[in-house]
Write an enzyme that holds these catalytic residues in place. Structure first.
Site, short mmCIF file in Angstrom:
data_model
loop_
_atom_site.label_atom_id
_atom_site.label_comp_id
_atom_site.label_asym_id
_atom_site.label_seq_id
_atom_site.Cartn_x
_atom_site.Cartn_y
_atom_site.Cartn_z
N GLU A 285 0.82 -1.22 0.00
CA GLU A 285 0.00 0.00 0.00
C GLU A 285 0.85 1.27 0.00
OE1 GLU A 285 -2.74 -0.62 3.32
OE2 GLU A 285 -4.05 -1.79 2.02
N ASP A 359 -8.51 -8.97 4.00
CA ASP A 359 -8.22 -7.84 4.89
C ASP A 359 -9.24 -7.72 6.01
OD1 ASP A 359 -7.07 -5.63 5.94
OD2 ASP A 359 -7.51 -4.28 4.27
N GLU A 387 -12.63 -1.72 11.84
CA GLU A 387 -12.59 -1.07 10.53
C GLU A 387 -13.70 -1.61 9.61
OE1 GLU A 387 -8.87 -1.51 8.42
OE2 GLU A 387 -9.67 -0.54 6.62
C1 GCV Z 1 -2.35 0.48 8.24
C2 GCV Z 1 -6.06 -2.05 5.52
C3 GCV Z 1 -6.43 -0.73 6.12
C4 GCV Z 1 -5.24 0.21 6.14
C5 GCV Z 1 -4.11 -0.46 6.91
C6 GCV Z 1 -3.77 -1.77 6.19
C7 GCV Z 1 -2.67 -2.56 6.86
O1 GCV Z 1 -5.84 -1.95 4.18
O2 GCV Z 1 -7.49 -0.17 5.39
O3 GCV Z 1 -5.64 1.39 6.76
O4 GCV Z 1 -2.98 0.38 6.99
O5 GCV Z 1 -4.92 -2.57 6.17
O6 GCV Z 1 -3.00 -3.51 7.55
O7 GCV Z 1 -1.51 -2.25 6.68
#
Ligand code: GCV
Length: 694
Positions: A285, A359, A387
């Site tokens: 990411e 995720d 989340e």
């Molecule tokens: C810390 C998901 C979340 C991101 C998070 C990522 C991760 O994609 O939306 O906010 O980033 O996981 O676990 O690194």
């Protein structure tokens, strides 16, 4: 001398606030009213027979004992008395393990170290809080996992990524001069459930914490945590040599880069001599990583591992990686990247794998890497913060989800090779390096977690990291009894809401194995029509694949073949739509709308029924909760009542958005007796847009 110190502490600590606003978590210690149990307990605590020298952790244990006994039984001092509570260390026991025994009216706490005593004290207080008789108690507790860890996703500006309970607990601009008493309260809550490691900052890491300016601040937290047996870890930015050291590269094989990390690590240990180690999100990411230099994840991890090895520190390297491949399947990405690296990591590296391959969805099959890396210690990462699990407006008792994953059989070394056994080292990997990590749900909200019932998730995470064999029922009962002083039937009502909550949430959001159909920005709201995003695997269409024929992601031989990443026994469980558990159906199959399911309904009918029954179940939670009025603290009652009402509104949004949208593909009426939503699909789209406006 020891006794005097203890007496003073008891008196001092009795000034703690007793307000019932959720702040005290499960450590309330309100007076026990039942006379018979009071009498039994008072008989045990006439004095203290401390057979060990005080250390800072032992001092904490005694303070905690004082707080507990004072609150529960009104005991204000424990004189030195060889007939009192016996406390001793047995160096033959594993360091963090402990025992609690009662014999002839005498209680003995024995620990493998001062940390063991600390856990013994909390274990004892847990028994008292639940009003269990201690007669003939003979408890031995050995933690199954060595690193029981919280990962905070706290940013340097005080915000928390995917954190919904207010701002960060860490007040960077006030530290190190001003020390919030909440740091201690946070540490004691963690210690009470066995959490012994904490990474304080976001894995999307700022390099700032590694500077001198910030290390003096970090040191303050580490000093507090240490007294509670907690090691501090930092998430680090892999590009730090460039960002802080002004080097031209952060290539892990570059000698200057290696020297930079060595020097930086040495410096960190000068501030924090028991520093735990580095947590790294790399090449994921947008975060920097070794692949920018043509190096592998193992090259990156091993370079850091080398720098930290002299100090007995460890490197936690995350396997949450996936490249934006429109033709691929994100399910397979981490496996393809990490499986070939099995056995190539240094011995002080642990690879951290999320519970599922996508995720933190509300239900995922276990991550295939758990069955595929026999030569590498793996840390299991859960997300305690909600989340994708309903933010702070939805009750979602996560123990059920954690257990489902922990108990999943990978068949890595034959039947019974559960994920729990893979991670606790009992299948053969280095058991000293076993880890369970949870992304924290704490914040500056007075009650720590936003939704009061989400405190149960923090609690459950700690308890399961200590002992993954505990049941969700036991944990829910412990938490409820410790959190609410009330009658048995009210406790039962609350527990039953908790135990049903996960299933209900899945029903009205992602039934039958649907996944990742949430809003682009609003990860706890629906947007099944999301078609365009910066990456294909950030859209909903990528995952649900609805068309005129059916819905679901074909991951079998004829599809993406992701199912083949599992052992044959696991594949057999899921590889045929007819026999696949309905909860996982659309994870692995594209199923026609008219397919008859084992429930007797067609897929379309079943989907609609689940969305509708999920909403109905939320209504039942509301009615059930109403029964708690007058039985628990009114402020807490009202707060949860409000959140359940919000959950109801949100469940209707999920239901209407998803049913109306999927109906455009199924082209079928809602099965009777379900009544078509009052709102139109267009209205739902507008509503979702409003929630995502800047
Ligand atoms: C810390 C998901 C979340 C991101 C998070 C990522 C991760 O994609 O939306 O906010 O980033 O996981 O676990 O690194």
């Amino acid at each position: 001398m020891k006794t005097k110190l203890f007496t003073i502490l008891l008196v001092f600590l009795s000034f703690f606030s007793k307000a019932d606003d959720g702040y005290r978590l499960w450590l309330k210690y309100d007076p026990i009213k039942e006379q018979s149990i009071r009498q039994e307990y008072l008989g045990y605590f006439k004095g203290i027979d401390l057979q060990t020298n005080p250390t800072p952790v032992l001092k904490t244990a005694l303070e905690e004992l004082g707080v507990g006994l004072n609150g529960l039984l009104g005991i204000t001092q424990l004189p030195k008395n060889t007939q009192g509570l016996h406390i001793k260390i047995d160096p033959n026991l594993a360091l963090e393990s402990y025992g609690i025994t009662e014999k002839s009216g005498q209680i003995t706490l024995v620990g493998g170290s001062d940390k063991g005593i600390l856990y013994a004290v909390f274990g004892l207080l847990r028994e008292l809080q639940q009003k269990h008789s201690l007669k003939n108690i003979a408890k031995t507790e050995i933690p199954k996992i060595s690193y029981r860890m919280l990962n905070h996703w706290d940013n340097m500006n005080g915000t928390i990524e995917r954190g919904y309970a207010g701002a960060s607990l860490w007040k960077w601009f006030e530290l190190p001069e001003t020390i919030d008493s909440r740091y201690t309260d946070y540490a004691r809550a963690n210690a009470s459930i066995g959490i012994n490691a904490v990474a304080i900052n976001n894995v999307n890491a700022s390099a700032r914490l590694l500077t001198k300016e910030y290390l003096v601040k970090v040191k303050v937290l580490a000093d507090i945590f240490r007294k509670y047996g907690i090691k501090l870890f930092l998430s680090v930015n892999f590009a730090s040599p460039k960002l802080l050291g002004k080097l031209k590269t952060s290539d892990p094989l570059d000698p200057q880069v290696q020297a930079w990390w060595k020097a930086k690590t040495k410096e960190v240990y000068e501030y924090i001599p028991d520093f735990g180690g580095f947590l790294v999100k790399a090449n994921s990411e947008g975060e920097p990583g070794p692949q920018e230099y043509g190096r592998s994840h193992a090259d990156g991890a091993n370079m850091l591992a080398g720098a930290i090895e002299p100090y007995q520190g460890i490197v936690i390297w995350r396997a949450f990686v996936y490249s934006p491949n429109p033709k691929g399947d994100r399910f397979k990405e981490a496996y393809n990247e990490f499986k070939p690296l099995d056995g190539t990591f240094n011995k002080n590296v642990i690879v951290q794998v999320k519970n599922g391959p996508i995720d933190f969805q509300s239900r995922e099959p276990f991550h295939p890497l758990f069955g595929a890396m026999p030569q590498t210690p793996l840390s299991l990462e859960f997300q305690i913060t909600q989340e994708y699990l309903g933010f702070t407006t939805n009750v979602f008792y996560q123990s059920i989800l954690y257990k489902e994953c922990l108990d999943s059989d990978t068949y890595a070394k034959g039947k019974g090779s559960t994920v729990a056994k893979v991670i606790d080292g009992s299948l053969g990997t280095n058991p000293k390096l076993s880890m369970m990590a949870g992304v924290a749900n704490t914040g500056s909200d007075r009650n720590w977690t936003g939704h009061l019932l989400s405190q149960a998730n923090w609690y459950a995470f700690g308890r399961l990291a200590w002992n993954h064999e505990l049941t969700s029922e036991t944990i829910a009962e412990e938490w409820t009894r410790m959190t609410f002083q009330t009658d048995a039937s009210t406790l039962q009502t609350i527990q039953s809401i908790l135990l049903k909550s996960r299933d209900t949430y899945v029903k009205f959001t992602t039934p039958l194995g649907l996944h990742h159909i949430m809003g682009h920005n609003l990860h706890f709201g629906p947007e099944p029509w999301l078609e365009k995003s910066a990456r294909p695997d950030w859209t909903s269409l990528y995952y649900h694949r609805a068309d005129s024929i059916g819905i679901g992601f074909n991951r079998t031989k004829t599809g993406s073949q992701a199912l083949e990443l599992y052992k044959p026994e696991v594949q057999n469980k899921w590889n045929k739509p007819k026999t696949c558990d309905l909860d996982y159906l659309l994870w692995f199959h594209h199923v026609s709308w008219n397919e008859k399911l084992s429930t007797g309904k067609t897929l379309w009918e079943e989907l609609c029924h689940r969305y509708y029954s999920g909403v109905k179940e939320v209504e039942t939670f509301q009615t059930e909760w109403q029964k708690c009025e007058g039985k628990i603290n009114q402020t807490l009652f009202e707060d949860v009542k409000g959140r359940l009402a919000a959950q109801h509104r949100e469940s209707l949004n999920w239901r209407d958005a998803c049913v109306l949208y999927f109906q455009t593909f199924s082209k079928q009426a809602l099965p009777s007796p379900l009544v078509k939503p009052k709102r139109s699909l267009e209205e739902m789209k507008e509503l979702v847009e409003i929630y995502q406006l800047k």
